[in-house]
Design a protein around this motif. Structure first.
Motif, PDB file in Angstrom:
ATOM      1  N   TYR A   1       0.871  -1.179   0.000  1.00  0.00           N
ATOM      2  CA  TYR A   1       0.000   0.000   0.000  1.00  0.00           C
ATOM      3  C   TYR A   1       0.908   1.229   0.000  1.00  0.00           C
ATOM      4  CZ  TYR A   1       1.127  -0.108   4.962  1.00  0.00           C
ATOM      5  OH  TYR A   1       1.808  -0.143   6.151  1.00  0.00           O
ATOM      6  N   PRO A   2       0.403   2.373  -0.418  1.00  0.00           N
ATOM      7  CA  PRO A   2       1.296   3.528  -0.509  1.00  0.00           C
ATOM      8  C   PRO A   2       1.700   4.034   0.868  1.00  0.00           C
ATOM      9  CG  PRO A   2      -0.928   4.086  -1.260  1.00  0.00           C
ATOM     10  CD  PRO A   2      -0.941   2.646  -0.914  1.00  0.00           C
ATOM     11  N   LYS A   3       3.001   4.199   1.027  1.00  0.00           N
ATOM     12  CA  LYS A   3       3.517   4.767   2.273  1.00  0.00           C
ATOM     13  C   LYS A   3       4.018   6.166   1.954  1.00  0.00           C
ATOM     14  CE  LYS A   3       4.752   0.414   4.444  1.00  0.00           C
ATOM     15  NZ  LYS A   3       5.818  -0.510   4.848  1.00  0.00           N
TER      16      LYS A   3
ATOM     17  N   GLU B   1      -4.998  13.263  -7.957  1.00  0.00           N
ATOM     18  CA  GLU B   1      -4.843  12.351  -9.092  1.00  0.00           C
ATOM     19  C   GLU B   1      -5.226  10.909  -8.772  1.00  0.00           C
ATOM     20  OE1 GLU B   1      -1.463  12.746 -11.593  1.00  0.00           O
ATOM     21  OE2 GLU B   1      -1.521  14.922 -11.543  1.00  0.00           O
ATOM     22  N   CYS B   2      -5.375  10.555  -7.513  1.00  0.00           N
ATOM     23  CA  CYS B   2      -5.781   9.169  -7.211  1.00  0.00           C
ATOM     24  C   CYS B   2      -7.117   8.891  -7.894  1.00  0.00           C
ATOM     25  CB  CYS B   2      -5.909   8.953  -5.706  1.00  0.00           C
ATOM     26  SG  CYS B   2      -6.667   7.348  -5.338  1.00  0.00           S
ATOM     27  N   PRO B   3      -7.158   7.928  -8.794  1.00  0.00           N
ATOM     28  CA  PRO B   3      -8.405   7.689  -9.544  1.00  0.00           C
ATOM     29  C   PRO B   3      -9.523   7.126  -8.683  1.00  0.00           C
ATOM     30  CG  PRO B   3      -6.514   6.533 -10.529  1.00  0.00           C
ATOM     31  CD  PRO B   3      -6.085   7.005  -9.191  1.00  0.00           C
ATOM     32  N   PHE B   4      -9.187   6.666  -7.483  1.00  0.00           N
ATOM     33  CA  PHE B   4     -10.195   5.976  -6.681  1.00  0.00           C
ATOM     34  C   PHE B   4     -10.545   6.724  -5.392  1.00  0.00           C
ATOM     35  CE2 PHE B   4      -7.887   2.930  -9.278  1.00  0.00           C
ATOM     36  CZ  PHE B   4      -8.946   2.474 -10.048  1.00  0.00           C
ATOM     37  N   GLY B   5     -10.113   7.961  -5.313  1.00  0.00           N
ATOM     38  CA  GLY B   5     -10.466   8.750  -4.132  1.00  0.00           C
ATOM     39  C   GLY B   5      -9.930   8.132  -2.860  1.00  0.00           C
ATOM     40  N   ALA B   6      -8.769   7.494  -2.947  1.00  0.00           N
ATOM     41  CA  ALA B   6      -8.263   6.771  -1.777  1.00  0.00           C
ATOM     42  C   ALA B   6      -7.494   7.669  -0.812  1.00  0.00           C
ATOM     43  CB  ALA B   6      -7.367   5.615  -2.224  1.00  0.00           C
ATOM     44  N   ILE B   7      -7.112   8.867  -1.268  1.00  0.00           N
ATOM     45  CA  ILE B   7      -6.304   9.712  -0.382  1.00  0.00           C
ATOM     46  C   ILE B   7      -7.107  10.963  -0.004  1.00  0.00           C
ATOM     47  CG2 ILE B   7      -4.086  10.852  -0.058  1.00  0.00           C
ATOM     48  CD1 ILE B   7      -2.911   9.169  -2.248  1.00  0.00           C
TER      49      ILE B   7
ATOM     50  N   ARG C   1      -9.430   1.459   0.224  1.00  0.00           N
ATOM     51  CA  ARG C   1      -9.938   2.001  -1.038  1.00  0.00           C
ATOM     52  C   ARG C   1      -8.879   1.906  -2.136  1.00  0.00           C
ATOM     53  NH1 ARG C   1     -12.059   8.041   0.349  1.00  0.00           N
ATOM     54  NH2 ARG C   1     -13.477   7.552   2.051  1.00  0.00           N
ATOM     55  N   CYS C   2      -7.623   1.774  -1.725  1.00  0.00           N
ATOM     56  CA  CYS C   2      -6.500   1.869  -2.662  1.00  0.00           C
ATOM     57  C   CYS C   2      -6.407   0.627  -3.543  1.00  0.00           C
ATOM     58  CB  CYS C   2      -5.215   2.035  -1.853  1.00  0.00           C
ATOM     59  SG  CYS C   2      -3.726   1.907  -2.839  1.00  0.00           S
ATOM     60  N   ARG C   3      -6.172   0.839  -4.842  1.00  0.00           N
ATOM     61  CA  ARG C   3      -6.028  -0.293  -5.774  1.00  0.00           C
ATOM     62  C   ARG C   3      -4.557  -0.557  -6.122  1.00  0.00           C
ATOM     63  NH1 ARG C   3     -11.051  -0.593  -8.798  1.00  0.00           N
ATOM     64  NH2 ARG C   3     -12.570   0.326  -7.405  1.00  0.00           N
ATOM     65  N   ARG C   4      -3.663   0.149  -5.481  1.00  0.00           N
ATOM     66  CA  ARG C   4      -2.215  -0.073  -5.679  1.00  0.00           C
ATOM     67  C   ARG C   4      -1.755   0.224  -7.103  1.00  0.00           C
ATOM     68  NH1 ARG C   4      -5.229  -2.007  -1.307  1.00  0.00           N
ATOM     69  NH2 ARG C   4      -3.877  -3.035   0.193  1.00  0.00           N
ATOM     70  N   CYS C   5      -2.330   1.241  -7.720  1.00  0.00           N
ATOM     71  CA  CYS C   5      -1.955   1.574  -9.096  1.00  0.00           C
ATOM     72  C   CYS C   5      -0.652   2.352  -9.155  1.00  0.00           C
ATOM     73  CB  CYS C   5      -3.066   2.389  -9.756  1.00  0.00           C
ATOM     74  SG  CYS C   5      -3.399   3.975  -8.974  1.00  0.00           S
ATOM     75  N   GLY C   6      -0.338   3.074  -8.077  1.00  0.00           N
ATOM     76  CA  GLY C   6       0.887   3.880  -8.063  1.00  0.00           C
ATOM     77  C   GLY C   6       0.730   5.240  -8.702  1.00  0.00           C
ATOM     78  N   THR C   7      -0.487   5.630  -9.071  1.00  0.00           N
ATOM     79  CA  THR C   7      -0.668   6.953  -9.685  1.00  0.00           C
ATOM     80  C   THR C   7      -0.203   8.062  -8.733  1.00  0.00           C
ATOM     81  OG1 THR C   7      -2.513   6.126 -10.992  1.00  0.00           O
ATOM     82  CG2 THR C   7      -2.392   8.502 -10.709  1.00  0.00           C
TER      83      THR C   7
ATOM     84  N   SER D   1       5.872   5.654  -1.758  1.00  0.00           N
ATOM     85  CA  SER D   1       6.403   4.410  -2.303  1.00  0.00           C
ATOM     86  C   SER D   1       5.649   3.220  -1.714  1.00  0.00           C
ATOM     87  CB  SER D   1       7.898   4.274  -2.002  1.00  0.00           C
ATOM     88  OG  SER D   1       8.074   4.256  -0.608  1.00  0.00           O
ATOM     89  N   PHE D   2       5.822   2.098  -2.336  1.00  0.00           N
ATOM     90  CA  PHE D   2       5.267   0.828  -1.848  1.00  0.00           C
ATOM     91  C   PHE D   2       6.447  -0.062  -1.460  1.00  0.00           C
ATOM     92  CE2 PHE D   2       2.513   2.746  -4.861  1.00  0.00           C
ATOM     93  CZ  PHE D   2       1.223   2.444  -4.485  1.00  0.00           C
ATOM     94  N   ASP D   3       6.197  -1.019  -0.585  1.00  0.00           N
ATOM     95  CA  ASP D   3       7.295  -1.920  -0.215  1.00  0.00           C
ATOM     96  C   ASP D   3       7.883  -2.595  -1.447  1.00  0.00           C
ATOM     97  OD1 ASP D   3       7.151  -1.380   2.473  1.00  0.00           O
ATOM     98  OD2 ASP D   3       5.733  -3.008   2.899  1.00  0.00           O
TER      99      ASP D   3
END
Ligand code: SF4
Ligand code: SF4
Length: 757
Positions: free
Chosen positions: A543-545, A560-566, A580-586, A597-599
């Motif tokens: 997940y984004p850290k 820019e998060c396409p899924f409103g996760a932030i 909510r996060c889809r792990r796209c990295g956008t 970053s992600f792990d």
């Protein structure tokens, strides 16, 4: 990774790899050049023996990162899955052995670089630790108590999940409850069948896992999958409920016949809609409103509003079957009645063809033509295609307009007429943007996200999301994802749609649809609890850290998060709603200070992969091109090129990325500084079909590339050195040509002058 990294490289000689490259030399690259302590070769790594070889090392503790240089990372994922061990793949089969000439020096160099990149990836990735702390709710909220909603509730209950079923009217059943009979959905698909809605309502009433609230609406939704907090308003009182996932099944409404004046609606009481006729049939009272007589000569006008850009641009899909049903009911009531169905294109796919033939056998007359007008005296003027002339039909007793379906994607009762108009014409961008309290005048909104602008007025869920209260509504007002691979999906994780709110459909389809949506809701709940992503990166535990120490609160990630996760905290710092996060990295690609970053995926990891490639000097006459290929469409298309034995350019070095939205500008500059001669980004097609698995990846990347263009200018490098191509997963025959064309253009430009510096 808490413990020290212990990589091991496993090189496969099978599937033609051993014939295409010298695997011994690859082992030397891994062991001697890259100093990986353990390297092994095998004739078929995916065999029981090969897998056991890897497992032995993992169990002995000599290795905790298996770098498997064999087939594509997209295949053999089950064979190469080892509990508690990281697996990194280097593609030597699809994109080397199957696309390059065997024994060639360039083929060997490509394979060696793929091994180097995998080793660099392993050195910069850690095993993700999922976030699973806290309580997760297992209950499913179903909004809408029609056939779709009730089916969703029953299916969830049958799977062992509790359901809160909310219906805004006074009773369950929706439109279907009012139908006299239904179209056939069982063999031999010829005869009308009992409605069945009442029986479904009775089963819902008896199901202990389902709590029904009628005369109720959702006045507020906040939270995330596994932890949604819902406010339900009923009879003026509001109460809060906790649920884990949501299924929206708010159904449809008939197209407003008042807009069909050109078809005579309103000119005579004997010009009725199919819904009005249905009510007469259900009452057993088929009589003309004008004189109370039973009609003897009836004409149905198909596509009354549907497939008409001025009304409903789409096919409502059910009206042809419904008219056949009505025609058979009229013939059954009075076999001497004459019934015409006037159609432009009759749509009776699949088993509905049997129903159509049954109507022909019963004497229903199908007339092909376009209706030009209907007079107050019920004269229908038909442009008859077979005769090639306009034919008046006079003496009719009843004219039935086969009106279509309009999705209830917003709360109809609260919605403005203007908004409805704009929805129906698909002109969503013409509508006023939603002003979200606290976000007005916030960070720049990329044009690529403009289609998220949604209508004002009543929201079904009243989402407390940065992007506003509505579920995204796309083409023609339907609350569908338009993601090719993800039916039921919305852009709000854990919230699914089913039934006619998603696309026009009949009862049988709606019931199947509801079952699919509930399965997705259950997956969302289970994944949330496990700390894993839902589709398309199903099961990803990363997940984004966000390193807040250098975050400048610029809000790009939140926008820019396409899924409103932030979201943004009161102090302006971003907060990730992880489920909510889809792990796209956008968000990672958006962050100007690279603090996200992600792990298992980071700006640094990909930068090191890019740098690990051996770039020949300017005298070797071997250009190098970097291809950042989206893992959803571009990378599979490249793999398929290999499967089909289409050649791929030998100078290209490919790094799969989660989405073009995740591409950091730094990767482009790193590549050019390293001496690569050009960089291509290859991602999903953008546009209204929303093929992009993460909504807008290619669009966002294209915008960011404009800024990279300015950087290139400052570096005195030609803009043509960086290019973006959009492809689909089916483009395996095209990707090779795109890479070759790009390479040819780069060769014409000359080698990168930064090479060797
Ligand atoms: S990874 Fe994608 S979905 Fe998750 S927060 Fe970042 S942009 Fe949003
Ligand atoms: S994009 Fe980066 S700097 Fe901007 S708010 Fe998000 S984390 Fe902070």
């Amino acid at each position: 990774m808490g413990e020290q990294r212990k990589p091991g490289v496993y090189l496969c000689r099978g599937c033609g790899i051993g014939g295409a490259v010298d695997v011994g030399k690859l082992e030397a690259v891994a062991a001697k050049e890259q100093k990986v302590p353990l390297c092994r070769q095998h004739d078929c790594l995916c065999s029981d023996e090969g897998v056991a070889l890897i497992r032995q090392d993992l169990e002995a503790g000599t290795v905790n990162q298996a770098i498997i240089a064999a087939c594509s990372p997209r295949v053999m994922t089950d064979r190469f899955h080892f509990d508690r061990a990281q697996v990194i793949r280097a593609n030597l089969r699809e994109q080397v052995a199957w696309t390059q000439p065997a024994g060639d020096e360039n083929t060997q160099m490509l394979a060696a670089d793929n091994v180097r990149m995998a080793i660099a990836q392993a050195a910069n990735t850690t095993a993700p630790e999922p976030l699973t702390a806290g309580e997760f709710n297992q209950r499913i909220l179903v909004v809408g108590g029609g056939v779709s909603g009730m089916t969703a509730a029953m299916e969830a209950a049958a799977t062992g999940y509790d359901v809160l079923l909310i219906e805004r009217s006074e009773a369950l059943g929706g439109w279907a409850r009012r139908w006299s009979r239904r179209m056939p959905h069982r063999p031999p698909y010829r005869d009308l069948q009992p409605n069945g809605t009442e029986a479904l309502m009775a089963r819902v009433a008896l199901e202990p896992r389902i709590t029904v609230m009628t005369n109720a609406t959702v006045s507020r939704t906040e939270g995330m999958p596994g932890r949604f907090s819902i406010q339900v308003t009923q009879a003026g009182a509001t109460r809060t409920e906790q649920v884990g996932a949501i299924v929206v099944a708010t159904g449809w409404r008939p197209y407003d016949p008042a807009k069909l004046g050109h078809l005579g609606y309103g000119a005579s009481p004997d010009i009725v809609t199919n819904v009005e006729l249905e009510a007469m049939l259900a009452r057993g009272d088929l009589k003309r409103a004008s004189d109370g007589k039973a009609p003897k000569l009836v004409a149905f006008i198909q596509c009354a509003g549907s497939r008409d850009p001025a009304h409903l641009p789409y096919c409502s899909s059910i009206c042809c079957g419904v008219s056949i049903k009505h025609a058979l009911q009229i013939k059954a009531a009075d076999p001497s009645a004459s019934v015409y169905i006037i159609y432009d294109e009759l749509r009776t796919p699949g088993t509905a063809e049997e129903f159509y033939r049954q109507a022909q056998r019963q004497g229903v007359i199908f007339q092909k033509g376009k209706v030009k007008s209907v007079g107050a005296d019920l004269t229908v003027l038909v442009d008859d295609e077979l005769l090639g002339m306009e034919v008046p039909m006079a003496g009719l007793d009843l004219v039935v307009l086969a009106t279509g379906m309009v999705p209830n994607a917003t709360d109809v009762e609260a919605k403005t007429i203007e908004a409805e108009q704009a929805l129906l014409t698909g002109d969503i961008n013409a509508l006023a943007p939603i002003a979200v309290a606290g976000y007005a005048g916030a960070a720049p909104k990329p044009a690529a996200l403009a289609a998220e602008t949604l209508p004002p007025g009543g929201s079904i869920l009243n989402l407390q999301y940065r992007q506003g209260p509505h579920l995204p509504i796309l083409a023609d007002g339907f609350a569908d994802s338009h993601f090719i691979c993800f039916p039921y999906e919305t852009r709000r994780s854990g919230i699914y749609t089913c039934g006619p709110v998603r696309r026009p459909m009949d009862i049988a389809e709606a019931r199947e649809d509801a079952t699919g949506a509930v399965m997705k809701a259950i997956q969302a709940i289970r994944n949330a609890k496990a700390g894993a992503s839902v589709h398309p990166r199903v099961g990803d535990l990363s997940y984004p850290k966000i390193g807040l120490d250098i975050c400048t609160k610029c809000r790009r990630c939140t926008v820019e998060c396409p899924f409103g996760a932030i979201d943004e905290a009161a102090d302006g710092y971003p907060i990730v709603n992880t489920t909510r996060c889809r792990r796209c990295g956008t968000c990672m690609g958006a962050c100007p200070v690279r603090t996200i970053s992600f792990d298992n995926y980071s700006v640094q990891m990909v930068s090191e992969m890019i740098k690990s490639v051996e770039v020949p000097d300017e005298f070797a006459n071997k250009p190098r091109l970097l291809l950042l290929a989206c893992e959803n469409d571009a990378y599979p298309a490249l793999d398929m090129a290999g499967v089909n034995r289409h050649p791929l350019n030998t100078y290209v070095r490919t790094v799969p990325v989660r989405c073009l939205g995740s591409v950091s500008a730094m990767w482009v500059s790193t590549a050019l500084e390293k001496g690569y001669d050009g960089v291509m980004l290859m991602g999903c097609k953008s546009g209204d079909d929303y093929q992009c698995h993460f909504v807008k990846g290619s669009g966002i990347a294209r915008e960011r590339l404009e800024k990279i263009g300015e950087t290139l200018k400052r570096m005195a490098l030609e803009q043509d050195r960086v290019r973006l191509e959009e492809v689909s997963i089916a483009d395996s025959g095209r990707v090779g040509g795109l890479l070759q064309g790009f390479t040819d253009r780069i060769v014409k430009l000359g080698l990168n002058p930064f090479k060797g510096f």
